[in-house]
Design a protein around this motif. Sequence first.
Motif, PDB file in Angstrom:
ATOM      1  N   ALA A  54     -73.180 -11.973 -31.210  1.00 62.23           N
ATOM      2  CA  ALA A  54     -71.819 -12.422 -31.495  1.00 62.23           C
ATOM      3  C   ALA A  54     -71.165 -11.506 -32.529  1.00 62.23           C
ATOM      4  O   ALA A  54     -69.991 -11.130 -32.388  1.00 62.23           O
ATOM      5  CB  ALA A  54     -71.841 -13.860 -31.995  1.00 62.23           C
ATOM      6  N   CYS A  55     -71.924 -11.140 -33.562  1.00 56.77           N
ATOM      7  CA  CYS A  55     -71.374 -10.277 -34.612  1.00 56.77           C
ATOM      8  C   CYS A  55     -71.015  -8.905 -34.055  1.00 56.77           C
ATOM      9  O   CYS A  55     -69.959  -8.350 -34.355  1.00 56.77           O
ATOM     10  CB  CYS A  55     -72.383 -10.100 -35.749  1.00 56.77           C
TER      11      CYS A  55
ATOM     12  N   VAL B   6     -62.710  -6.442 -32.570  1.00 52.24           N
ATOM     13  CA  VAL B   6     -61.729  -6.356 -33.654  1.00 52.24           C
ATOM     14  C   VAL B   6     -61.522  -4.897 -34.063  1.00 52.24           C
ATOM     15  O   VAL B   6     -60.386  -4.429 -34.190  1.00 52.24           O
ATOM     16  CB  VAL B   6     -62.194  -7.200 -34.868  1.00 52.24           C
TER      17      VAL B   6
ATOM     18  N   ALA C 136     -68.118 -14.682 -38.834  1.00 51.03           N
ATOM     19  CA  ALA C 136     -66.769 -14.210 -39.162  1.00 51.03           C
ATOM     20  C   ALA C 136     -66.811 -13.316 -40.396  1.00 51.03           C
ATOM     21  O   ALA C 136     -66.167 -12.262 -40.448  1.00 51.03           O
ATOM     22  CB  ALA C 136     -65.838 -15.401 -39.390  1.00 51.03           C
TER      23      ALA C 136
ATOM     24  N   GLY D 248     -67.995  -9.206 -31.799  1.00 52.47           N
ATOM     25  CA  GLY D 248     -66.813  -9.446 -32.630  1.00 52.47           C
ATOM     26  C   GLY D 248     -66.350  -8.184 -33.336  1.00 52.47           C
ATOM     27  O   GLY D 248     -65.168  -7.832 -33.283  1.00 52.47           O
ATOM     28  N   SER D 249     -67.291  -7.469 -33.990  1.00 54.02           N
ATOM     29  CA  SER D 249     -66.846  -6.285 -34.732  1.00 54.02           C
ATOM     30  C   SER D 249     -66.315  -5.214 -33.784  1.00 54.02           C
ATOM     31  O   SER D 249     -65.371  -4.504 -34.116  1.00 54.02           O
ATOM     32  CB  SER D 249     -67.937  -5.690 -35.629  1.00 54.02           C
TER      33      SER D 249
ATOM     34  N   ILE E   9     -68.402 -10.001 -39.445  1.00 55.30           N
ATOM     35  CA  ILE E   9     -67.446  -9.190 -38.680  1.00 55.30           C
ATOM     36  C   ILE E   9     -66.405  -8.597 -39.617  1.00 55.30           C
ATOM     37  O   ILE E   9     -66.060  -7.421 -39.529  1.00 55.30           O
ATOM     38  CB  ILE E   9     -66.766 -10.059 -37.591  1.00 55.30           C
ATOM     39  N   TRP E  10     -65.957  -9.412 -40.554  1.00 54.62           N
ATOM     40  CA  TRP E  10     -64.940  -8.974 -41.510  1.00 54.62           C
ATOM     41  C   TRP E  10     -65.415  -7.751 -42.294  1.00 54.62           C
ATOM     42  O   TRP E  10     -64.642  -6.842 -42.562  1.00 54.62           O
ATOM     43  CB  TRP E  10     -64.606 -10.140 -42.450  1.00 54.62           C
TER      44      TRP E  10
END
Lengths: 424, 315
Positions: free
Chosen positions: B97-98, B105, B183, B101-102, B186-187
Amino acid sequence: MRLLPFVAGLALLAGCAPTQSAPAGGGGDDKTGTVRVWLFDEANRAPKDAAVKEAITEFKAAHAGVEVDVQWVPVEGRADKFSGAFNDPANAPDVAEFGNTDVSSYAATGALADLTGDLAAWPEGKDLIPTVLDTAKSGGQTYGLPWYTGIRALYYRTDVFTELGLKPPSTLSELTDTARRIRAAKPDLYGISVGGKYTYAMLPFLWANGGELAQEQGGKWTSTVTGEQAKSGVTQYANLLKDDICPPAQCANLTGTQSVTAFAGGKAGMTIGGDFNRKAVEQGAVKGKYAVVPIPGTTAGSIAPAFAGGNLLGVFKASKHRSLALEFVELLGGAKYQEKMYTAMGNLPTLSSVQQKLAANEEFLKPFVDTLKAGTKFVPATPAWSKIDSQNVLPTAVQQIATGGKDPSAALADAAAAMDKAFG
Amino acid sequence: MVTLQEAPSVTAPARRPRRKGDGRAAALYLAPAGILLAALLAYPIYQLVLISFYDYGQPQAAGNAPLVFLGFANYADLLSQAQFWTVLGKTVGFAAACVAGSLVVGTGLAVLASRVRSLPRMLLFLAALGAWSTPAIAGSYVWLFLFDTDFGLVNEVLSGIGLPFEHHSWTFGTLGAFGLVAAEVIWCSFPFVLVTMYAGIKGVPDEVLEAASLDGASVWRTTWTIVLPMVRPLLMIATVQSIIWDFKVFTQIYVMTNGGGVAGRNLVLNVYAYQQAFAGQEYGLGSAIGVVMTLLLLSVTGLYVRAQRRSAAWL
């Protein structure tokens, strides 16, 4: 790439066993120099710092050419810090404060000096409460001077109890009811702030119901948490972590310190806290609005056996200043500074004369001394306990029961298996 | 598919006849790096593997207890634990998922950055670099404060606009806690993807794009058949790099879920290893977990090396 097998082969030839440090040597007995001391950092260290500084001044006045260097060790990071000292005796301190639950595992490393004879020869040694002194022992030898005893009792909000017309609970099931009534009347308060990771608040429930953590037979420990009585105790505690008392979403992961902080911040009607938590509560929003009673047992008038926690002052075997280190331990752990430490932090003394003297004048100490007199219990005195503790074995079981992830029998069967594995 | 066609010429380069002395010179040049690698990598791994075959706890490390050779017992113990497999599964899911996501994004913002004027682009990069340079612990705590049950800004805003988020605990539920930590991860890891992909997109020659538009290719078509194949090697590197990073997440989980969540349901492999082995001072078992993780990541690194070879072919 062709070099790799060659290098690997060479390395294997060089030595086929992992590196070990040499066993801690005997140390020395220099009469001058710096005595290095490790003490635990506290949420509010200033008063402790002041009392210790006073002891250092007195110590230095009596010993010319001696310095005392104090390092503050965070409680959470103690494992790394002490492992470092065990692996590298040359950099270990002379004196260290440590928790009595860690004694067995520390003693197994052979890094601590056996103080049995020294404490017997110490004039004040006879005044040490025997059950407390027992918590400093591993394999029959004493590895530290009990500095203070940590006994937990029930803190409650006098203003909330008066307003709701409640009385301090006299049995554990009454405690649950009282907590539920507080939350029903005041939904912004936890009935009692306790947490899934607060093992030492759970143990009185287990013991009061007649359960035991483990039993020893012929030097071998076996977990007994699957017993019916232990199960009902753990379940009774886990049932406090419910939406109508202390919602699991907020409380399931709380530690002891966090539970007390919530109470001190005015967010709970009750909590289970130690004598050593007094300063934190006094400095919180509930100052002057709380009282303390012993944690009740299963029948009215009885007191639940408390966990006999506490911290010790020990001397490292590799210390180059053995007599100085011992003298400093005996000064800091003596009657004068035990009393000062009580005034500074609220720590319950381990010398019976100091304890009696303070209990006679200090209303605050009474519930803790009463609990102590009613009889305390201790965790299994084996190095495995440190492992069981750091692997969160019991908190996991409590959390599984509280959140309904597993039923009590299954959760405790897992915990017992993990404990037995650690016992070996 | 340009890269595939060119690949053979790289894997089979024309060999120059070796001169005597070349080998010695090469060895001398490689020696500093070799010594450094041996000291910093080979020796610790050697010790790690060795310790994993022993019953090695604190008394053994301190030299107060004899060493007992266990062979593969630590590994057998580990692989027979049901919890290990659960945690491994969760780690893979969480890392996936990470990574996804990264990448989404990071790549999305890279495309955005390549299309906007320089001022908004600069602001975007500043914000991304700020997130990138925040220490993991600080970042985790800031996110925890934002998502705090009682005092968090997020709950305040969400309940302010009428959503039922008052006193919502973000770190309690298994998925909720994993989601929040993902989240945060990912941020702090999308900026790497952003910078890499931005460089890739900027590296596509203008003439090629111009030729495509002269031939009447739509933006969509240009993206799919021109830009994407040309940045694919970089995308591959970013992906593999992210997999390695996100598989090894420790700080965020440890801080944000208070050491693995309620009843350990938010444990990932690294935190599990720490809790089971290092906090409990069972270094033998901990080393076995370390070796298993190294082997898993080594296979991912194999992909990484291959991707790098391809990207070299492309350059």
